[in-house]
Design a protein around this motif. Structure first.
Motif, PDB file in Angstrom:
ATOM      1  N   LEU A  86       0.837  -1.212   0.000  1.00 24.41           N
ATOM      2  CA  LEU A  86       0.000   0.000   0.000  1.00 24.41           C
ATOM      3  C   LEU A  86       0.872   1.263   0.000  1.00 24.41           C
ATOM      4  O   LEU A  86       0.716   2.152  -0.846  1.00 24.41           O
ATOM      5  CB  LEU A  86      -0.938  -0.027   1.220  1.00 24.41           C
ATOM      6  N   LEU A  87       1.836   1.249   0.951  1.00 28.38           N
ATOM      7  CA  LEU A  87       2.674   2.448   1.056  1.00 28.38           C
ATOM      8  C   LEU A  87       3.524   2.636  -0.211  1.00 28.38           C
ATOM      9  O   LEU A  87       3.782   3.756  -0.670  1.00 28.38           O
ATOM     10  CB  LEU A  87       3.554   2.361   2.286  1.00 28.38           C
ATOM     11  N   THR A  88       3.941   1.484  -0.795  1.00 30.44           N
ATOM     12  CA  THR A  88       4.716   1.556  -2.030  1.00 30.44           C
ATOM     13  C   THR A  88       3.890   2.232  -3.128  1.00 30.44           C
ATOM     14  O   THR A  88       4.350   3.133  -3.861  1.00 30.44           O
ATOM     15  CB  THR A  88       5.124   0.149  -2.478  1.00 30.44           C
ATOM     16  N   GLY A  89       2.603   1.827  -3.195  1.00 29.26           N
ATOM     17  CA  GLY A  89       1.693   2.459  -4.186  1.00 29.26           C
ATOM     18  C   GLY A  89       1.542   3.942  -3.903  1.00 29.26           C
ATOM     19  O   GLY A  89       1.647   4.787  -4.817  1.00 29.26           O
ATOM     20  N   ILE A  90       1.327   4.277  -2.606  1.00 26.54           N
ATOM     21  CA  ILE A  90       1.144   5.710  -2.249  1.00 26.54           C
ATOM     22  C   ILE A  90       2.392   6.504  -2.624  1.00 26.54           C
ATOM     23  O   ILE A  90       2.312   7.622  -3.139  1.00 26.54           O
ATOM     24  CB  ILE A  90       0.836   5.842  -0.745  1.00 26.54           C
ATOM     25  N   SER A  91       3.584   5.884  -2.390  1.00 21.31           N
ATOM     26  CA  SER A  91       4.817   6.628  -2.698  1.00 21.31           C
ATOM     27  C   SER A  91       4.893   6.971  -4.189  1.00 21.31           C
ATOM     28  O   SER A  91       5.301   8.074  -4.577  1.00 21.31           O
ATOM     29  CB  SER A  91       6.046   5.830  -2.261  1.00 21.31           C
ATOM     30  N   ILE A 131       8.172   8.193   1.968  1.00 17.01           N
ATOM     31  CA  ILE A 131       7.030   7.253   2.006  1.00 17.01           C
ATOM     32  C   ILE A 131       7.541   5.858   1.613  1.00 17.01           C
ATOM     33  O   ILE A 131       7.191   4.840   2.217  1.00 17.01           O
ATOM     34  CB  ILE A 131       5.893   7.717   1.076  1.00 17.01           C
ATOM     35  N   GLY A 132       8.434   5.817   0.608  1.00 14.56           N
ATOM     36  CA  GLY A 132       9.015   4.540   0.168  1.00 14.56           C
ATOM     37  C   GLY A 132       9.770   3.854   1.314  1.00 14.56           C
ATOM     38  O   GLY A 132       9.726   2.631   1.468  1.00 14.56           O
TER      39      GLY A 132
END
Ligand code: C2E
Ligand code: CA
Ligand code: CA
Length: 804
Positions: A86-91, A131-132
């Motif tokens: 999820l966080l990877t996508g947000i980054s 974020i990544g």
């Protein structure tokens, strides 16, 4: 120093350098693509601009993202790790959105927009990174060094700002490459500084979650992203090549079209000149290469005109074009927005208006100046005089107005031709201008009429001195002149406020004074005096009266006998006009004939004289001649020969008895015409006499030009024969001339027996004068005109030949 070492240490010891190299290559490729796409965005309009902006935001975002994760793959902490999906996508989304914002700002027309936009892109890089890093799950804790974190954000922001500023600075490849390199540097320096900021402390208590994506899978995702960047980069290059070709074609077409235009043409991007046509190159005198890329200021240095032009309504603007040689040419500029190579530009048409300006100037000059002398003309003079009078009244310093008139100018014209007349006027104008100072104005009002304004005089004496100086300088120039046509002027002076305070009256007064100067001997000056006004009014009245003199029967003729000197017999009479004025009594022709000539009344009066004299002579028993004076004006009237013919026919006077007396002036004014008229009169059988010979030009050419029937030598010579040897010589010469030409010579103005004696000795044939008979009513000569035999005319005539 040590933070830098720490970063270097982090890269070399904790990273797989081959993968770091790959990350840098992918990053550079993405950066180059981003910058190129950005240029493409700048050249498009409308919704396509948004689409292309999204494409470049995506490329840049993916580029940052891919760089980050390839670099992360290069990072080997040596403990289990994985990535939160999820966080990877947000980054990734954060990277795309923030760089998109930054790119939009960089392209917006705001001050320092590229720098600001670049800084925002730097922010996007940082947001993506941290974020990544939050998505990075590891069996341990990450401890952050705040200094390096701050350094990483500042580096990304500053280098990002510099990258867009450089990349968008110009269309040139050099700048694009610099921009792309700076962007690569921004992303990489940020990443590795941020990596150095993180220290991982292994902690077996921390579990890597199940949902986390292992690095191996992520590598596949990154490979896909990189492939996408590669595709987009290819597309970008394709577009670039197509745009370029289209742009070149369009450029070429535009240039050919522009070069066909007569007017100069400039195409500008903002204030930067993009291209110019041949006409403009010729106009500015600069090679096209020197102008392309230059600012508009190079050609139009005045800021005001540029502002007016650039924000203007499209209306023509007059400006000065700065040429290569530093000179300025007046031009007219018209600005139109144009689409050039797919981008909005400004086309500026440049029209050379030098010729028009010069024509305008010339017209303005002509409107206020006299072409012959270059002096101000009447309207300029009036304007200046009004102005100077106002100033004189305000300052309380008197002003003088002088009216000047050349003496006998008409004679110069008649005698030497108009070219000589013109030259005389020019010389006089130059002379007088040379005498005046800057505050004084000389103008040519008409013909040979000049006027001078002398402001701020100390008194009338000063005006008088100036007048004297002018007359003196003309006298000197006469002595030096080659044509030997003496010119003198008469001057009339009026003073403001003494004589008048308005232009009209002041000029009238100066004119009155001039008239007086002329009457009192010419070549002199007079001040206006109140009494002079009366003289002018008097003359006006006389003019008015003369108009009605004919119809009221106030004109009459007297006759003066002309005698044969040898026999003393009357051979004819000269008719002389008199005016019985109702209040002034008998007026002599010397007073009113000039007025009649000026007003044109001479035509009517002359015809009346001719008819009356012919009718009178026709009634005589004796076939005596009748001499009638004819004015120059009559000779030049086209109807004159016809009038003579009609009168001869009407009165039945044998033409051979009529003698028309004309003066030399009448001949000279228009010799061709005068000769034609005189010839027609001669064919009628009437005789033509040259009157007053010796006073005018006494030109032999005039005598030879026409076969006169008689020469009448002027009375002034006769009067002088016994006192002046010169006069006697002239009379002898004229008599000899007459004999040579076969023309009898008549002497007029014979007043004494000795004069008559002289003439007789010189074999003059005919004479006229008080001594031989004064002009009188024809009735008093009844015996002569109607007697059976020729008899002596007057009581004071001494028979020259004793009667047998
Ligand atoms: P002019 O043609 O030379 O006429 C002769 C003038 O000399 C006349 O003056 C006459 O009275 C004057 N005179 C005659 N004998 C003597 C003399 O012994 N001594 C002196 N001092 N003068 C003498 P007047 O009649 O006053 O005429 C003056 C001029 O006026 C004439 O000069 C002529 O040019 C002009 N004029 C006269 N009548 C006419 C006319 O009907 N038509 C035109 N166009 N001009 C005229
Ligand atoms: Ca005469
Ligand atoms: Ca005469």
């Amino acid at each position: 120093m040590w933070p830098f070492l720490k970063v270097l240490n982090c890269i070399t010891t904790e990273h797989d350098l081959r993968l770091v190299g790959l990350a840098v290559v992918i990053c550079a490729l993405a950066s180059m693509t981003a910058i190129n796409l950005l240029h493409h965005v700048r050249g498009t309009n409308g919704h396509m601009r948004l689409v292309w902006l999204a494409v470049s935001a995506t490329t840049t975002g993916f580029g940052i993202w891919a760089t980050h994760f390839i670099a992360m793959l290069a990072f080997s902490p040596g403990i289990p790790n994985a990535y939160n999906i999820l966080l990877t996508g947000i980054s990734l989304i954060a990277a795309i959105l923030l760089t998109g914002t930054g790119l939009a700002v960089a392209l917006a027309p705001i001050r320092m927009g590229t720098w600001l936009g670049g800084a925002i892109v730097g922010g996007g890089i940082a947001a993506m990174h941290y974020i990544g890093m939050a998505a990075f799950e590891i069996q341990g804790r990450i401890v952050w060094d705040p200094t390096l974190v701050a350094a990483s954000i500042v580096l990304g922001g500053l280098l990002g700002a510099a990258a867009l500023a450089a990349g968008l600075h110009s269309n040139r490849w050099r700048w694009r490459v610099v921009g792309a390199l700076l962007l690569t540097l921004a992303i990489c320096s940020h990443h590795f500084t941020a990596m150095a900021a993180a220290s991982i402390i292994p902690d077996p208590t921390i579990e890597v979650s199940d949902t986390a994506v292992p690095s191996g899978l992520l590598a596949i995702a990154v490979a896909l992203a990189s492939f996408m960047i590669f595709l987009l980069a290819l597309a970008g290059v394709g577009i670039e090549v197509r745009d370029r070709r289209r742009g070149e074609l369009e450029n070429d077409r535009m240039r050919r079209l522009a070069n066909a235009a007569v007017e100069g043409l400039l195409i500008c991007d903002g204030e930067t000149i993009v291209t110019v046509n041949d006409s403009f190159v010729a106009l500015a005198g600069l090679p096209a290469a020197a102008m392309t890329g230059a600012k508009l200021e190079r050609c139009f240095p005045e800021e005001e005109t540029r502002l007016k032009l650039l924000q203007g309504s499209g209306a023509p603007i007059e400006a000065d074009l700065l040429r290569a040689d530093g000179s300025r040419t007046p031009v007219e500029l018209v600005l139109r927005p144009v689409d050039f190579a797919g981008k909005p530009h400004r086309a500026i048409a440049v029209r050379d208006i030098q010729a028009r300006k010069q024509a305008e100037q010339r017209i303005r000059f002509l409107a206020l100046h006299d072409t012959l002398t270059g002096l101000p003309n009447r309207s300029a003079f009036n304007r200046k005089l009004d102005h100077d009078i106002e100033a004189a009244l305000a300052m309380g310093r008197p002003l003088a107005v002088m009216c000047l008139d050349l003496d006998r100018f008409k004679e110069v014209n008649d005698l030497f031709g108009h070219a000589a007349g013109d030259e005389t006027l020019q010389v006089v104008a130059q002379r007088i201008v040379g005498m005046l100072d800057d505050s004084q104005t000389l103008a040519r009002l008409s013909g040979d009429e000049f006027a001078i304004i002398v402001p701020a005089i100390s008194g009338p004496a000063m005006a008088g001195r100036i007048a004297e100086n002018i007359m003196e300088s003309l006298r000197v120039s006469n002595q030096n002149s080659e044509t030997h046509t003496p010119v003198s002027v008469s001057i009339g002076i009026a003073i403001c406020p003494e004589d008048a305070t308005d232009r009209q009256t002041l000029l009238t007064h100066a004119d009155t004074a001039l008239y007086r100067a002329k009457n009192e001997g010419r070549g002199t000056y007079r001040f206006f005096e109140m009494a002079m006004g009366a003289a002018v009014r008097d003359r006006r009245q006389l003019e008015h009266d003369l108009r009605h003199a004919g119809e009221r029967g106030e004109l009459e003729l007297v006759y003066q006998p002309q005698k044969d000197i040898r026999s003393g017999t009357v051979v004819g009479f000269e008719a002389l006009v008199r005016w019985q004025h109702p209040t002034r009594g008998e007026l002599l022709p010397d007073l009113f004939i000039p007025i009649a000539e000026e007003t044109g009344l001479i035509l009517q009066i002359g015809e009346w004289v001719l008819r009356t004299a012919c009718r009178e002579a026709a009634s005589w028993v004796q076939p005596l001649t009748i001499a009638v004076n004819v004015s120059a004006i009559q000779i030049h009237a086209a109807s004159f020969p016809q009038t003579v013919q009609d009168i001869l026919f009407e009165t039945r006077l044998p033409p051979g008895r009529l003698e028309l007396e004309i003066t030399e002036t009448a001949m000279i004014r228009d010799l061709g015409r005068a000769l034609a008229t005189l010839s027609r009169i001669k064919t009628l059988g009437a005789h033509v006499v040259m009157d007053d010979f010796g006073t005018g030009y006494s030109s032999l050419a005039n005598l030879r030009a026409f076969p006169f029937d008689k020469i009448k030598i002027d009375g002034s010579f006769i009067k002088a024969v016994n006192v002046n040897d010169g006069a006697a010589t002239i009379v002898r010469a004229v008599l000899g001339l007459g004999r040579g030409l076969g023309m009898p010579v008549v002497a007029e103005g014979v007043e004494t027996p000795s004069e008559l004696e002289f003439l007789k000795n010189e074999s003059c044939t005919e004479a006229q004068g008080f001594f031989l008979g004064a002009p009188a009513d024809i009735a008093s000569f009844r015996q002569t005109t109607h007697g059976g035999a020729q008899i002596d005319a007057g009581p004071n005539v001494i028979p020259l030949v004793p009667k047998a």
